[in-house]
Design a protein around this motif. Structure first.
Motif, PDB file in Angstrom:
ATOM      1  N   ARG A 139       0.842  -1.208   0.000  1.00  0.00           N
ATOM      2  CA  ARG A 139       0.000   0.000   0.000  1.00  0.00           C
ATOM      3  C   ARG A 139       0.876   1.257   0.000  1.00  0.00           C
ATOM      4  NH1 ARG A 139      -2.046   4.123   2.670  1.00  0.00           N
ATOM      5  NH2 ARG A 139      -0.402   3.873   4.231  1.00  0.00           N
ATOM      6  N   LEU A 140       1.924   1.244   0.802  1.00  0.00           N
ATOM      7  CA  LEU A 140       2.820   2.392   0.868  1.00  0.00           C
ATOM      8  C   LEU A 140       3.528   2.610  -0.463  1.00  0.00           C
ATOM      9  CD1 LEU A 140       4.221   4.650   2.386  1.00  0.00           C
ATOM     10  CD2 LEU A 140       5.801   2.951   3.340  1.00  0.00           C
ATOM     11  N   LEU A 141       3.915   1.541  -1.111  1.00  0.00           N
ATOM     12  CA  LEU A 141       4.549   1.649  -2.431  1.00  0.00           C
ATOM     13  C   LEU A 141       3.586   2.292  -3.421  1.00  0.00           C
ATOM     14  CD1 LEU A 141       6.890   1.038  -4.395  1.00  0.00           C
ATOM     15  CD2 LEU A 141       5.886  -1.239  -4.709  1.00  0.00           C
ATOM     16  N   ASP A 142       2.336   1.851  -3.416  1.00  0.00           N
ATOM     17  CA  ASP A 142       1.322   2.464  -4.291  1.00  0.00           C
ATOM     18  C   ASP A 142       1.180   3.956  -3.996  1.00  0.00           C
ATOM     19  OD1 ASP A 142       0.571   0.256  -5.835  1.00  0.00           O
ATOM     20  OD2 ASP A 142      -0.900  -0.427  -4.349  1.00  0.00           O
ATOM     21  N   ALA A 143       1.186   4.302  -2.715  1.00  0.00           N
ATOM     22  CA  ALA A 143       1.013   5.701  -2.329  1.00  0.00           C
ATOM     23  C   ALA A 143       2.204   6.543  -2.776  1.00  0.00           C
ATOM     24  CB  ALA A 143       0.830   5.794  -0.819  1.00  0.00           C
ATOM     25  N   LEU A 144       3.411   6.044  -2.580  1.00  0.00           N
ATOM     26  CA  LEU A 144       4.609   6.774  -2.995  1.00  0.00           C
ATOM     27  C   LEU A 144       4.633   6.985  -4.507  1.00  0.00           C
ATOM     28  CD1 LEU A 144       7.294   5.068  -0.730  1.00  0.00           C
ATOM     29  CD2 LEU A 144       6.692   7.495  -0.700  1.00  0.00           C
ATOM     30  N   HIS A 162       1.746  12.165  -9.648  1.00  0.00           N
ATOM     31  CA  HIS A 162       0.708  13.200  -9.752  1.00  0.00           C
ATOM     32  C   HIS A 162       0.971  14.434  -8.885  1.00  0.00           C
ATOM     33  CE1 HIS A 162      -1.897  10.526 -12.097  1.00  0.00           C
ATOM     34  NE2 HIS A 162      -1.578   9.568 -11.250  1.00  0.00           N
ATOM     35  N   GLY A 163       2.045  14.440  -8.100  1.00  0.00           N
ATOM     36  CA  GLY A 163       2.338  15.596  -7.266  1.00  0.00           C
ATOM     37  C   GLY A 163       1.302  15.842  -6.184  1.00  0.00           C
ATOM     38  N   VAL A 164       0.827  14.768  -5.579  1.00  0.00           N
ATOM     39  CA  VAL A 164      -0.212  14.866  -4.559  1.00  0.00           C
ATOM     40  C   VAL A 164       0.248  14.136  -3.296  1.00  0.00           C
ATOM     41  CG1 VAL A 164      -2.082  15.017  -6.256  1.00  0.00           C
ATOM     42  CG2 VAL A 164      -1.337  12.758  -5.415  1.00  0.00           C
ATOM     43  N   ALA A 165      -0.555  14.278  -2.246  1.00  0.00           N
ATOM     44  CA  ALA A 165      -0.349  13.511  -1.019  1.00  0.00           C
ATOM     45  C   ALA A 165      -1.507  12.528  -0.876  1.00  0.00           C
ATOM     46  CB  ALA A 165      -0.272  14.442   0.187  1.00  0.00           C
ATOM     47  N   THR A 166      -1.353  11.587   0.039  1.00  0.00           N
ATOM     48  CA  THR A 166      -2.428  10.610   0.256  1.00  0.00           C
ATOM     49  C   THR A 166      -2.812  10.615   1.732  1.00  0.00           C
ATOM     50  OG1 THR A 166      -0.832   8.803   0.587  1.00  0.00           O
ATOM     51  CG2 THR A 166      -1.695   9.144  -1.650  1.00  0.00           C
ATOM     52  N   PRO A 167      -4.098  10.526   2.040  1.00  0.00           N
ATOM     53  CA  PRO A 167      -4.550  10.552   3.433  1.00  0.00           C
ATOM     54  C   PRO A 167      -4.322   9.213   4.133  1.00  0.00           C
ATOM     55  CG  PRO A 167      -6.414  10.248   1.984  1.00  0.00           C
ATOM     56  CD  PRO A 167      -5.224  10.452   1.091  1.00  0.00           C
ATOM     57  N   GLU A 168      -4.630   9.204   5.406  1.00  0.00           N
ATOM     58  CA  GLU A 168      -4.516   7.979   6.214  1.00  0.00           C
ATOM     59  C   GLU A 168      -5.289   6.839   5.556  1.00  0.00           C
ATOM     60  OE1 GLU A 168      -5.966   4.900   8.657  1.00  0.00           O
ATOM     61  OE2 GLU A 168      -7.276   6.553   8.035  1.00  0.00           O
ATOM     62  N   PRO A 207      -5.465   2.660  -3.636  1.00  0.00           N
ATOM     63  CA  PRO A 207      -5.663   3.058  -5.033  1.00  0.00           C
ATOM     64  C   PRO A 207      -7.153   3.166  -5.361  1.00  0.00           C
ATOM     65  CG  PRO A 207      -3.926   1.437  -4.895  1.00  0.00           C
ATOM     66  CD  PRO A 207      -4.514   1.526  -3.513  1.00  0.00           C
ATOM     67  N   GLY A 208      -7.514   4.272  -5.982  1.00  0.00           N
ATOM     68  CA  GLY A 208      -8.918   4.539  -6.299  1.00  0.00           C
ATOM     69  C   GLY A 208      -9.546   5.542  -5.359  1.00  0.00           C
ATOM     70  N   ASP A 209      -8.955   5.723  -4.162  1.00  0.00           N
ATOM     71  CA  ASP A 209      -9.456   6.724  -3.228  1.00  0.00           C
ATOM     72  C   ASP A 209      -9.040   8.122  -3.687  1.00  0.00           C
ATOM     73  OD1 ASP A 209     -10.367   4.620  -1.732  1.00  0.00           O
ATOM     74  OD2 ASP A 209      -8.840   4.797  -0.164  1.00  0.00           O
ATOM     75  N   LYS A 210      -9.702   9.122  -3.157  1.00  0.00           N
ATOM     76  CA  LYS A 210      -9.329  10.504  -3.462  1.00  0.00           C
ATOM     77  C   LYS A 210      -7.954  10.822  -2.866  1.00  0.00           C
ATOM     78  CE  LYS A 210     -13.958  12.488  -3.931  1.00  0.00           C
ATOM     79  NZ  LYS A 210     -14.912  13.497  -3.413  1.00  0.00           N
ATOM     80  N   CYS A 240      -8.063  20.068   0.430  1.00  0.00           N
ATOM     81  CA  CYS A 240      -8.854  19.771  -0.760  1.00  0.00           C
ATOM     82  C   CYS A 240      -8.423  18.435  -1.339  1.00  0.00           C
ATOM     83  CB  CYS A 240      -8.662  20.863  -1.825  1.00  0.00           C
ATOM     84  SG  CYS A 240      -9.311  22.487  -1.350  1.00  0.00           S
ATOM     85  N   THR A 241      -9.395  17.675  -1.766  1.00  0.00           N
ATOM     86  CA  THR A 241      -9.108  16.372  -2.367  1.00  0.00           C
ATOM     87  C   THR A 241      -9.679  16.324  -3.774  1.00  0.00           C
ATOM     88  OG1 THR A 241     -11.161  15.378  -1.496  1.00  0.00           O
ATOM     89  CG2 THR A 241      -9.180  15.245  -0.121  1.00  0.00           C
ATOM     90  N   LYS A 242      -9.205  15.349  -4.530  1.00  0.00           N
ATOM     91  CA  LYS A 242      -9.737  15.132  -5.867  1.00  0.00           C
ATOM     92  C   LYS A 242      -9.594  13.661  -6.238  1.00  0.00           C
ATOM     93  CE  LYS A 242      -5.542  15.971  -8.621  1.00  0.00           C
ATOM     94  NZ  LYS A 242      -4.945  16.751  -9.738  1.00  0.00           N
ATOM     95  N   GLN A 243     -10.353  13.280  -7.233  1.00  0.00           N
ATOM     96  CA  GLN A 243     -10.257  11.932  -7.765  1.00  0.00           C
ATOM     97  C   GLN A 243      -9.286  11.938  -8.929  1.00  0.00           C
ATOM     98  OE1 GLN A 243     -12.726   9.629  -6.281  1.00  0.00           O
ATOM     99  NE2 GLN A 243     -11.130   8.175  -6.894  1.00  0.00           N
ATOM    100  N   LEU A 244      -8.367  11.019  -8.963  1.00  0.00           N
ATOM    101  CA  LEU A 244      -7.432  10.949 -10.086  1.00  0.00           C
ATOM    102  C   LEU A 244      -8.114  10.339 -11.307  1.00  0.00           C
ATOM    103  CD1 LEU A 244      -4.166   9.762  -8.294  1.00  0.00           C
ATOM    104  CD2 LEU A 244      -4.689  12.040  -9.184  1.00  0.00           C
TER     105      LEU A 244
END
Length: 217
Positions: free
Chosen positions: A160-165, A171-177, A181-184, A213-217
């Motif tokens: 999961r961490l690899l996917d997040a990194l 995409h130049g974004v951060a990921t929440p707790e 993949p598929g989450d905003k 602010c969040t968005k869907q990729l």
């Protein structure tokens, strides 16, 4: 105090080049340079033929194809010999029906373990703790996680961490707790008052406030 300072100096740091290594493994000599252009998960375990480590190695083995799909290689390490590693790998295959598909570093001189801060005297003087390092294709250390001797890691969390990194890099974004993949994803906060006002009135983002602010990729 002197020993503490030496430990701190020797610890690797995030977003800096990972310590280089040239080490014997069950697949021959491996260097950090061998993994250039790929992600690498380097993980240590206290000792071969121990129950908690066996569960972790089987979990890494079963999920190895998923890591490989993400251009990521796995590399284990313990302060044991080649013969011990090979015997343990054969034992896991014989007793549990799981084949270990990745190499294991034989770090008898503790050179790699020391370079990566895997030896914690408070836990054991001559065994590597359960340390996991995620190194990007440019050889930069991006994440490191330490576990105690008594408790096994959750291998799906490292996937999961690899996917997040990889998502953050692309995409130049951060990921929440707990992001999957598929989450905003979280977009960077607005840098100016004008941009903040525009963002709050834009339909492109789901904003709680200008800084979140969040968005869907």
């Amino acid at each position: 105090m002197e020993n503490t300072e030496k430990q701190v100096i020797g610890m690797p740091r995030l977003n800096e080049p990972a310590p280089a290594f040239n080490a014997p493994t069950t697949d021959g000599v491996k260097t950090l340079e061998d993994y250039k252009g790929k992600w690498l998960v380097l993980f240590s375990h206290p000792a071969d033929f121990t129950p908690v480590c066996t569960t972790e190695f089987m979990a890494f083995a079963k999920m190895a194809p998923e890591f490989n799909k993400r251009n990521c290689e796995l590399l284990g390490l313990s302060i044991d010999s080649h013969h011990s590693h090979i015997a343990w790998m054969r034992n896991i295959k014989e007793k549990f029906g799981v084949e270990i598909p990745f190499p294991i570093i034989a770090d008898l001189k503790m050179e790699v373990a020391q370079a990566y801060g895997m030896i914690h005297p408070g836990a054991a003087d001559t065994s590597a703790v359960r340390a996991t390092f995620m190194i990007d294709p440019n050889g930069i250390l991006r994440a490191m996680v330490y576990y105690p001797m008594s408790n096994g890691r959750s291998i799906p969390e490292f996937l999961r961490l690899l996917d997040a990194l990889q998502t953050s890099d692309e995409h130049g974004v951060a990921t929440p707790e707990g992001w999957m993949p598929g989450d905003k994803v979280i977009v960077p906060p607005a840098a100016t008052a004008e941009a903040a006002e525009e963002r709050m009135n834009s339909g492109d983002y789901d904003c709680v406030d200008f800084y979140y602010c969040t968005k869907q990729l």
